[in-house]
Enzyme design. Structure first.
Site, PDB file in Angstrom:
ATOM      1  CG  ASN A   1      -4.913  85.297 -33.967  1.00 26.95           C
ATOM      2  OD1 ASN A   1      -3.943  84.204 -33.750  1.00 26.95           O
ATOM      3  ND2 ASN A   1      -6.264  84.839 -33.893  1.00 26.95           N
TER       4      ASN A   1
ATOM      5  CG  ASP B   1      -5.555  87.767 -38.295  1.00 26.55           C
ATOM      6  OD1 ASP B   1      -6.202  88.346 -37.188  1.00 26.55           O
ATOM      7  OD2 ASP B   1      -5.422  86.483 -37.984  1.00 26.55           O
TER       8      ASP B   1
ATOM      9  CG  HIS C   1       1.685  88.213 -29.370  1.00 31.69           C
ATOM     10  ND1 HIS C   1       1.405  86.945 -29.702  1.00 31.69           N
ATOM     11  CD2 HIS C   1       2.042  88.319 -28.421  1.00 31.69           C
ATOM     12  CE1 HIS C   1       1.658  86.061 -28.689  1.00 31.69           C
ATOM     13  NE2 HIS C   1       1.801  86.964 -27.662  1.00 31.69           N
TER      14      HIS C   1
ATOM     15  N   PRO D   1      -2.045  81.654 -44.986  1.00 32.86           N
ATOM     16  CG  PRO D   1      -0.446  82.619 -46.048  1.00 32.86           C
ATOM     17  CD  PRO D   1      -1.726  82.984 -45.553  1.00 32.86           C
ATOM     18  CG  ASP D   2       2.379  75.968 -43.248  1.00 32.69           C
ATOM     19  OD1 ASP D   2       3.551  75.676 -43.672  1.00 32.69           O
ATOM     20  OD2 ASP D   2       2.325  75.891 -41.839  1.00 32.69           O
ATOM     21  CG  PHE D   3       6.252  81.010 -41.057  1.00 32.24           C
ATOM     22  CD1 PHE D   3       6.432  81.742 -42.207  1.00 32.24           C
ATOM     23  CD2 PHE D   3       6.709  80.856 -40.044  1.00 32.24           C
ATOM     24  CE1 PHE D   3       7.848  82.487 -41.891  1.00 32.24           C
ATOM     25  CE2 PHE D   3       8.089  81.565 -39.860  1.00 32.24           C
ATOM     26  CZ  PHE D   3       8.624  82.215 -40.865  1.00 32.24           C
ATOM     27  NE  ARG D   4       8.205  77.826 -37.050  1.00 25.73           N
ATOM     28  CZ  ARG D   4       9.356  78.056 -36.897  1.00 25.73           C
ATOM     29  NH1 ARG D   4      10.224  77.613 -37.500  1.00 25.73           N
ATOM     30  NH2 ARG D   4       9.469  79.053 -35.950  1.00 25.73           N
TER      31      ARG D   4
END
Length: 518
Positions: A296, A298, A315, A222-225
């Protein structure tokens, strides 16, 4: 500058990016320093002590004011650097921990050329070698120290828009421009077809792959902002000082709840790998892959079955978690999920920081508590337990630095789904040799890739990552293998989920973590 989290749909903002047009840095916010001053900064990195009298935060993150070289502790501890900024109007500071640079006027992390010499000096003081940004500007190889003694970079001059270099000759519109010789080109043109031809004709066996959030977009992350998407809106009620605070290690230490609320939506197991992930696995199975550096977190590379020996999770990831320590006096009652949502960490000054006991936890152990609305705490020392993703204020994993030398061995490079904004990851495409062909698969041109490269080594495929991977597999003569792998792996994952074997995937991730040093 080691900036951190990047995941989801980058074009819609599901990432943390530094600001590249900070006016406060460019208008004198960063002091111009000579060699002796930069050498003094390199020495400061070895002490890392707040300048404020009787400050007891030596073990907590400290920051360097880039205007006057004052060293102060984080705003989320005793706020001595923040107080200094308010008193002096010096807006720019660099973290001694991860070398990120923050502007208190912009309320954002920044990335501008003016900061490179100072960050380079701090990096030398910590690691005894130049920062990757400095190496990129000096044209030095990615691995190893550049010299036996520190020779600071001079502050880079930034040309104003429309300003020409002194002594530059005026261009003559009628002057013939000599075209580069065709024989000097690496690729015949900038198409993905030309890149595939090179791979086959030169029998490349060491392809370096760099991946960003774009390869996970089709997984449905899903999108964050975007307003109304839910994830960021759910964080608003916690009155975060900045959006980045949810991924700031110092803020996490005093208020971990916003991060764990977000983590419930992001934990592995909610999403399946995409065709782009399986293309990377296909390269590995065909003995064509040298390494996959990914931004990523995830863990979809691992779920897709890519061997950990190929992976460099720049990361970090949710694949494991660690005790990070705690304050002797808790800000919140963190025994359950019912903390005071209206409380502000700044209203209560933390006491002594108790260092981590070092215990490592599995992904499933943390996930079980997060989904039960319990903030994970170490049973040995009561320290906060955080997934091993890299926050602001934390250094990148050792494996990232250890594997930089691999770029010298690469015979081709593919970048997929990254805007190439967050450093030092954004610098990696420059670490391969000057005659090594590079392919960008992305929705827009990124970094310093050129659609019409005079040297003929860049190729660009503008579009969806999955489509670009399918096209490249076809051009390499691996179309059937690619389709079979994608279909077969999706069936396997769905079958395991349906038969109650979810723990098998968790075990694969944990095994991978144990073998990270391969």
């Amino acid at each position: 500058m080691e900036l951190t989290v990047s995941f989801g749909n980058e074009e819609e903002g599901f990432a943390v990016y530094p600001k590249t047009d900070c006016p406060h840095a460019k208008n004198g916010g960063i002091q111009r320093l000579g060699s002796k001053e930069l050498q003094a900064i390199a020495r400061l990195a070895t002490t890392n002590t707040c300048n404020t009298a009787n400050c007891a935060t030596e073990s907590i993150e400290n920051w360097l004011c880039l205007k006057c070289n004052f060293v102060g502790c984080s705003r989320y501890q005793l706020s001595h650097l923040l107080n200094h900024n308010s008193e002096t109007a010096h807006p720019i500071a660099a973290s001694f921990t991860d070398l990120s640079v923050f502007c208190y006027e912009c309320e954002d992390y920044i990335q501008v050329r003016e900061m490179i010499p100072v960050v380079d000096a701090l990096h030398w003081g910590k690691f005894g070698e130049r920062h990757p940004m400095a190496k990129a500007h000096l044209g030095q190889p990615a691995g190893g120290s550049s010299s036996s003694s520190y020779a600071p970079l001079e502050l880079l001059d930034v040309e104003e828009e429309g300003e020409e270099e002194e002594g530059a000759e005026e261009s003559d519109g009628n002057k013939d421009v000599e075209e580069p010789a065709t024989s000097n080109r690496v690729l015949r043109d900038s198409s993905i077809e030309a890149f595939a031809e090179y791979i086959k004709s030169n029998k490349c066996k060491k392809i370096m792959v760099l991946t960003g959030a774009g390869i996970s977009t089709s997984a449905g992350i899903p999108d964050f902002r975007t307003p109304g998407s839910g994830l960021y809106d759910n964080l608003q009620k916690y009155n975060l000082p900045t959006p980045q605070a949810v991924f700031d290690i110092n803020y996490f230490r005093v208020n971990p709840k916003p991060f764990f609320l977000l983590a419930k939506e992001l934990y592995p197991g909610n999403f399946n790998p995409t065709p782009s992930h399986y293309f990377i696995k296909l390269l590995a199975e065909q003995n064509l892959l040298l390494r996959n550096f990914t931004q990523n977190i995830d863990t979809l590379e691992r779920v897709a079955g890519i061997s950990p020996e190929y992976l460099v999770e720049a990361h970090g990831s949710f694949g494991a978690a660690s005790c990070v320590g705690h304050f002797s006096k808790a800000i919140f009652d963190t025994t359950d999920g019912n903390e005071d949502d209206e409380a502000d960490p700044a209203d209560d000054v933390p006491e002594t920081w108790i260092k981590s006991c070092g215990r490592v936890f599995t992904q499933e152990w943390v996930k079980e508590r997060v989904f039960a609305n319990v903030i994970p705490r170490c049973p040995d020392c009561n320290g906060l337990v955080k997934p091993d993703i890299v926050f602001f204020g934390e250094a990148l994993p050792d494996r990232f630095r250890e594997c930089l030398a691999d770029f010298s061995d690469a015979d081709a490079l593919i970048v997929m789904g990254s805007s190439l904004i967050v450093t030092p990851f954004a610098l990696l495409p420059d670490f391969v040799g000057g005659r090594v062909p590079r392919l960008l698969i992305n929705r827009e041109v990124a970094g310093n890739f050129l659609e019409d490269d005079e040297n003929g080594r860049d190729s660009v495929f503008l579009g969806d990552c999955d489509a670009g991977c399918a096209k490249l597999a076809e051009l390499l003569g691996l179309e059937k293998e690619f389709e079979k792998l994608v279909k077969g792996e999706h069936v396997r994952i769905e079958s395991e989920k349906g038969s109650g074997q979810e723990n098998k995937l968790e075990a694969e991730v944990e095994t991978g973590i144990a073998n990270l040093r391969i």
